[in-house]
Design a protein around this motif. Structure first.
Motif, mmCIF file in Angstrom:
data_model
loop_
_atom_site.group_PDB
_atom_site.id
_atom_site.type_symbol
_atom_site.label_atom_id
_atom_site.label_comp_id
_atom_site.label_asym_id
_atom_site.label_seq_id
_atom_site.Cartn_x
_atom_site.Cartn_y
_atom_site.Cartn_z
ATOM 1 N N VAL A 258 0.833 -1.201 0.000
ATOM 2 C CA VAL A 258 0.000 0.000 0.000
ATOM 3 C C VAL A 258 0.869 1.252 0.000
ATOM 4 O O VAL A 258 0.633 2.202 -0.760
ATOM 5 N N THR B 248 2.952 1.824 -3.460
ATOM 6 C CA THR B 248 2.098 2.129 -4.609
ATOM 7 C C THR B 248 1.400 3.477 -4.433
ATOM 8 O O THR B 248 1.176 4.201 -5.406
ATOM 9 N N TYR B 249 1.071 3.837 -3.201
ATOM 10 C CA TYR B 249 0.473 5.147 -2.939
ATOM 11 C C TYR B 249 1.479 6.266 -3.214
ATOM 12 O O TYR B 249 1.153 7.271 -3.855
ATOM 13 N N SER C 280 -7.364 2.965 -12.036
ATOM 14 C CA SER C 280 -6.610 4.210 -11.932
ATOM 15 C C SER C 280 -6.927 5.146 -13.086
ATOM 16 O O SER C 280 -7.058 6.354 -12.903
ATOM 17 N N ILE D 149 4.661 5.504 3.436
ATOM 18 C CA ILE D 149 3.411 6.167 3.801
ATOM 19 C C ILE D 149 3.688 7.519 4.457
ATOM 20 O O ILE D 149 2.963 8.501 4.230
ATOM 21 N N GLY E 233 4.590 9.828 1.713
ATOM 22 C CA GLY E 233 3.364 10.115 0.974
ATOM 23 C C GLY E 233 2.481 11.114 1.700
ATOM 24 O O GLY E 233 1.884 12.003 1.081
ATOM 25 N N THR F 45 1.269 14.706 0.471
ATOM 26 C CA THR F 45 -0.168 14.967 0.413
ATOM 27 C C THR F 45 -0.521 16.261 1.137
ATOM 28 O O THR F 45 -1.425 16.994 0.715
ATOM 29 N N GLN G 280 -4.956 13.358 -3.036
ATOM 30 C CA GLN G 280 -5.024 12.108 -2.292
ATOM 31 C C GLN G 280 -6.064 11.148 -2.867
ATOM 32 O O GLN G 280 -5.795 9.957 -3.027
ATOM 33 N N ALA H 114 -4.830 9.483 -5.944
ATOM 34 C CA ALA H 114 -3.736 8.556 -5.651
ATOM 35 C C ALA H 114 -4.256 7.280 -5.004
ATOM 36 O O ALA H 114 -3.802 6.174 -5.330
ATOM 37 N N LEU H 115 -5.212 7.396 -4.096
ATOM 38 C CA LEU H 115 -5.779 6.203 -3.469
ATOM 39 C C LEU H 115 -6.486 5.328 -4.496
ATOM 40 O O LEU H 115 -6.492 4.102 -4.378
ATOM 41 N N VAL I 120 -3.868 3.036 -6.163
ATOM 42 C CA VAL I 120 -3.201 1.970 -5.415
ATOM 43 C C VAL I 120 -3.633 0.628 -6.002
ATOM 44 O O VAL I 120 -4.802 0.428 -6.338
ATOM 45 N N TRP J 38 -5.014 -2.161 -5.612
ATOM 46 C CA TRP J 38 -5.816 -2.956 -4.680
ATOM 47 C C TRP J 38 -6.054 -4.388 -5.153
ATOM 48 O O TRP J 38 -6.000 -5.315 -4.330
#
Length: 339
Positions: free
Chosen positions: A61, A64-65, A234, A292, A295, A299, A306, A309-310, A313, A315
């Motif tokens: 997480v 990739t974030y 994305s 994180i 990040g 942010t 944000q 970007a989320l 990720v 997932w």
């Protein structure tokens, strides 16, 4: 049938079901871990969740974030432009620039398909402008992404190194990284010679400036894909949040100087990526928490990035990896791995 064989057959059934139907195997694996763990092995929920790879989840997480933020704030495009200008008209160097940029992206945490999806349209645009074989340019991007994919702080490298270390096998993270880079570099050199590289060595452009707008060569689905990579999700999030005229990475205007096009913000992003490498490689800090944290700092400079970007990720891949890892953890506690 013994519990060991039941867990093995259940694993085979998961692969068959995930192959036959568009269902993320991670979801199936979580259900399998619950059913096999409770009904076959007599485990409680706490014991089943003991196999959940929390450190791996945080790593996936986090990096990739962070990479999604670097993509959205224009840092990647900025680095590509600077690198291409640095070759000073040497057309033969452009494919190698794309190789190195793709390798750099995956080495600091980008998923290989995502790195290729970002760099390929840019690379093909340069290929069209300067008469470079598009096949050569595309393959250079692909092998560059694979070449950097096993660095100690990359997704694939991190997963591989943790599995090898957990198994108690000899591990040399640097050797693994250099082996992958060396193989892909050798293949790239062969491709360069096969697809007109020698001809490019005799060519030179007077100046390499801004290129003509290049439309994105591939689009994902409108929503996140049920299984596979997260590019569809994305791209869908990008279309919902980006300005209407941002048709490609090369010609996307900076709508907000403080967030999208600020030189200071891009430099802060590059500094963050360097800090990630230094803190994890030399100070042995956890890559998930560090990524994180970086990040979050980025942010805070541009909070509106944000959400996008989320959405970028990975997932589906994260669900796949942690779900299967949890099921394997159940099999390990049952003794199936030693069986």
């Amino acid at each position: 049938m013994t519990p060991h064989w039941i867990s093995i057959h259940a694993l085979i059934a998961m692969f068959v079901l995930a192959t036959a139907l568009p269902i993320n195997m991670g979801v199936i694996a979580f259900v399998g871990a619950f059913l096999v763990g409770t009904l076959v092995a007599g485990m409680n929920t706490k014991a089943i969740m003991g196999g959940f790879p929390a450190d791996l989840f945080l790593t996936l997480v986090g990096i990739t974030y962070l990479f999604a933020l670097a993509q959205n704030n224009g840092t990647i495009d900025w680095l590509v432009r600077l690198a291409v200008r640095a070759v000073r008209g040497r057309i033969a160097a452009i494919p190698w620039i794309m190789f190195l940029i793709a390798a750099l992206l995956t080495s600091v945490g980008a998923v290989s398909p995502a790195a290729v999806a970002i760099i390929a349209p840019i690379a093909l645009g340069f290929a069209a402008r300067y008469g470079i074989s598009p096949l050569l340019m595309g393959l250079m991007v692909v092998h560059g992404a694979q070449g950097g994919g096993f660095s100690p702080i990359s997704i694939y490298g991190g997963i591989t190194n943790k599995i090898v270390a957990k198994a108690g096998l000899p591990l040399d993270e640097t050797a693994t990284m250099l082996a992958s880079l060396g193989v892909n570099l050798s293949v790239a050199l062969l491709l360069f010679l096969m697809f007109g590289g020698m001809k490019l060595l005799r060519q030179r452009a007077d100046a390499i400036g801004a290129m003509a707008p290049v439309r994105r060569v591939a689009h994902g689905q409108g929503g996140a894909q049920v299984h596979g990579d997260a590019e569809g999700g994305s791209f869908g999030e990008e279309r919902r949040t980006a300005a209407p005229d941002t048709a490609s990475l090369m010609d996307a205007p900076a709508a907000d100087p403080a967030a999208e096009g600020s030189r200071l913000y891009r430099m802060a992003t590059v500094a963050g990526l360097i800090a990630l490498a230094v803190l994890t490689l030399f100070f042995k800090q956890d890559i998930g928490f560090v990524s994180i944290t970086i990040g979050l700092l980025l942010t805070l400079m541009a909070p509106h990035l944000q959400k996008r970007a989320l959405g970028q990720v990975s997932w589906p891949e994260i669900m796949l990896i942690v779900g299967v890892s949890t099921y394997v953890g159940v099999m390990d506690k049952m003794g199936t791995i030693d069986f």
